[in-house]
Design an enzyme around this catalytic site. Structure first.
Site, mmCIF file in Angstrom:
data_model
loop_
_atom_site.group_PDB
_atom_site.id
_atom_site.type_symbol
_atom_site.label_atom_id
_atom_site.label_comp_id
_atom_site.label_asym_id
_atom_site.label_seq_id
_atom_site.Cartn_x
_atom_site.Cartn_y
_atom_site.Cartn_z
ATOM 1 N N LYS A 15 -89.914 -28.325 -19.924
ATOM 2 C CA LYS A 15 -90.364 -27.479 -21.139
ATOM 3 C C LYS A 15 -91.294 -28.057 -22.095
ATOM 4 O O LYS A 15 -91.171 -29.222 -22.321
ATOM 5 C CB LYS A 15 -88.961 -27.013 -21.992
ATOM 6 C CG LYS A 15 -89.197 -25.783 -22.626
ATOM 7 C CD LYS A 15 -89.335 -24.422 -22.198
ATOM 8 C CE LYS A 15 -88.171 -23.678 -21.933
ATOM 9 N NZ LYS A 15 -88.054 -22.218 -21.373
HETATM 10 N N1 GLU Z 1 -90.055 -19.559 -19.879
HETATM 11 C C1 GLU Z 1 -89.157 -18.858 -18.761
HETATM 12 C C2 GLU Z 1 -87.826 -19.505 -18.719
HETATM 13 O O1 GLU Z 1 -87.200 -19.986 -19.861
HETATM 14 C C3 GLU Z 1 -89.850 -19.018 -17.394
HETATM 15 C C4 GLU Z 1 -89.910 -20.490 -16.871
HETATM 16 C C5 GLU Z 1 -90.741 -20.357 -15.554
HETATM 17 O O2 GLU Z 1 -90.917 -19.498 -14.914
HETATM 18 O O3 GLU Z 1 -90.967 -21.630 -14.933
HETATM 19 O O4 GLU Z 1 -86.924 -19.251 -17.843
#
Ligand code: GLU
Length: 443
Positions: free
Chosen positions: A133
């Site tokens: 992240k």
């Molecule tokens: N930001 C999204 C989540 O928290 C998607 C992450 C992704 O698709 O890699 O799940």
């Protein structure tokens, strides 16, 4: 918009790598932060598994936290420097995977906590990914479109060495969407000298994005809510639902549940909530992305504050806006019979324990909103194969993946008498622990 460090002239920046002392970070952060919560959840769930304590210890620490400075030439010619991060938690099962958020409160510690949740989320879904992240500490509302493009392209350049289709695959998160992913992909591809759609997911379909990706987190929240309603022998036609946050996740979840017969009594955006005990016509309410301000501006019988929405006496409460909204302070006023987490981390550790004591099931984010990363996986496959899937195929395969994950988690709930969060973590940890123990420690 708060630039972190305005400077007089632009200079190329080197990514600083650090191995943060997570224990130190936790001591100095809010005990209800994403990192503190993720670590406590890990410890609690690990007690229900036979995963080696050494592996659990390793999972408390990220592999790497990348911190970069991102200089931005403003439209008026001045220059600001923002701080960006990419936390890479664990990649034992495959490339790091997770979103990039643009939000003033983004910081390295938060990114580490959020990246841990991505590791569990990918493992619950049995996807060949680990957790990552990142983001930039910036208020995206304070940027013009051109500034957002320049910032995103420079961020992609600063992260170029640590991302890639086989290393770390970012995606949209709070404050970012398909257009940012297209710019990120283009910047990376130009520097690599080849079009590399698989470096990020959540792109527009015209540049290798998947049909159904934007709606996927909301769709999975609806599917999991439907399964949970069925598990508790409720009737969907008799079920009332309140949804906090009517952006992509909340609006898609609310509209599908409405279509399947549930009564959506309240939805909200940042400005407030609308309430109709007989049920809102969710298709008539424009979501926050379609038209900001339209939710609270909608002509409903009653309006409420966001705090009041959380206190409604409904069957299902879906917090789908931001993290840490159900806390030790307000949990006693939460009257819903079930909580389904649409946002990442909306329930703090302390609030979770109180809901458990009261027998209110909380279906965790790492299962409920995992449709987003699941369709990201489909997108990654489509990019590698250079072959686009139809929307029907995406929906069918997502439904199947969600039901498989639901079944794995439900089995742990029933067999070990666990909460839904502990059960989802047990499923994830068993898979991650199995992979770690089998691969062993190098060197
Ligand atoms: N930001 C999204 C989540 O928290 C998607 C992450 C992704 O698709 O890699 O799940």
């Amino acid at each position: 918009m708060t630039p972190s460090n305005p400077v007089a002239e632009e200079a190329p920046t080197d990514g600083q790598e650090s191995s943060p002392d997570v224990a130190e970070a936790e001591r100095t952060t809010n005990p209800e932060s994403a990192l503190a919560t993720a670590r406590r959840q890990l410890e609690r769930a690990a007690a229900h598994t036979d995963v080696d304590p050494g592996v659990v210890e390793r999972l408390k620490h990220p592999t790497k936290l990348q911190q970069v400075s991102v200089p931005l030439r403003r439209d008026d010619g001045s220059l600001d420097v923002f701080t960006g991060y990419r936390a890479q938690h664990d990649d034992v099962r495959g490339p790091y995977k997770g979103g990039l958020r643009y939000h003033p409160e983004v910081d390295g510690t938060e990114c580490i906590g959020l990246s841990m949740w991505m590791t569990w989320k990918c493992a619950v879904m049995d996807l060949p990914f680990g957790g990552g992240k990142g983001g930039i500490a910036v208020d995206p509302k304070g940027l013009s479109e051109e500034e957002t493009e320049r910032l995103t392209r420079r961020f992609a350049e600063e992260l170029r060495d640590v991302v890639g289709p086989k290393k770390d695959v970012p995606a949209p998160d709070m404050g970012t969407g398909p257009q940012e992913m297209a710019w990120f992909m283009d910047a990376y591809s130009m520097q690599q000298g080849e079009t590399t759609p698989g470096v990020v997911t959540g792109k527009p379909p015209v540049v290798g994005g998947s049909y159904g990706r934007e709606e996927a987190p909301g769709r999975s929240v609806a599917i999991i809510t439907r399964e949970a309603i069925d598990y508790y022998d409720w009737d969907v036609e008799e079920t009332t639902v309140a949804v906090q946050g009517f952006g992509s996740v909340g609006a898609n979840a609310a509209r599908l549940l409405d279509e399947w017969g549930a009564t959506i009594v309240a939805v909200s955006d940042v400005d407030g909530a609308i309430y109709d005990p007989d049920g809102l016509e969710t298709n008539d309410v424009q979501d926050h992305d379609e038209r900001p301000g339209m939710v609270s501006g909608y002509d409903a019988p009653e309006t409420l504050s966001n705090a009041e929405l959380l206190e409604l006496d409904v069957d299902v409460l879906i917090p789908a806006a931001v993290g840490e909204v159900i806390t030790a302070e307000n949990v006693d006023d939460v009257r819903a019979d079930m909580v389904v987490e649409g946002a990442n981390g909306p329930t703090t550790f302390a609030a979770d324990a109180i809901l458990e004591e009261r027998g209110v099931p909380v279906i965790p984010d790492i299962l409920a909103n995992a449709g987003g990363v699941t369709v990201s996986y489909f997108e990654w496959l489509q990019d590698i194969n250079r072959r686009q899937w139809s929307l029907e195929r995406v929906h069918e395969e997502l439904e199947r993946e969600m039901l498989d994950a639901w079944e794995a988690v439900r089995t742990e709930v029933d067999d070990q008498d666990l909460t839904w969060r502990d059960a989802a973590l047990v499923v994830a940890l068993s898979r991650i622990g199995g992979a770690k123990e089998t691969r062993g420690l190098w060197p």
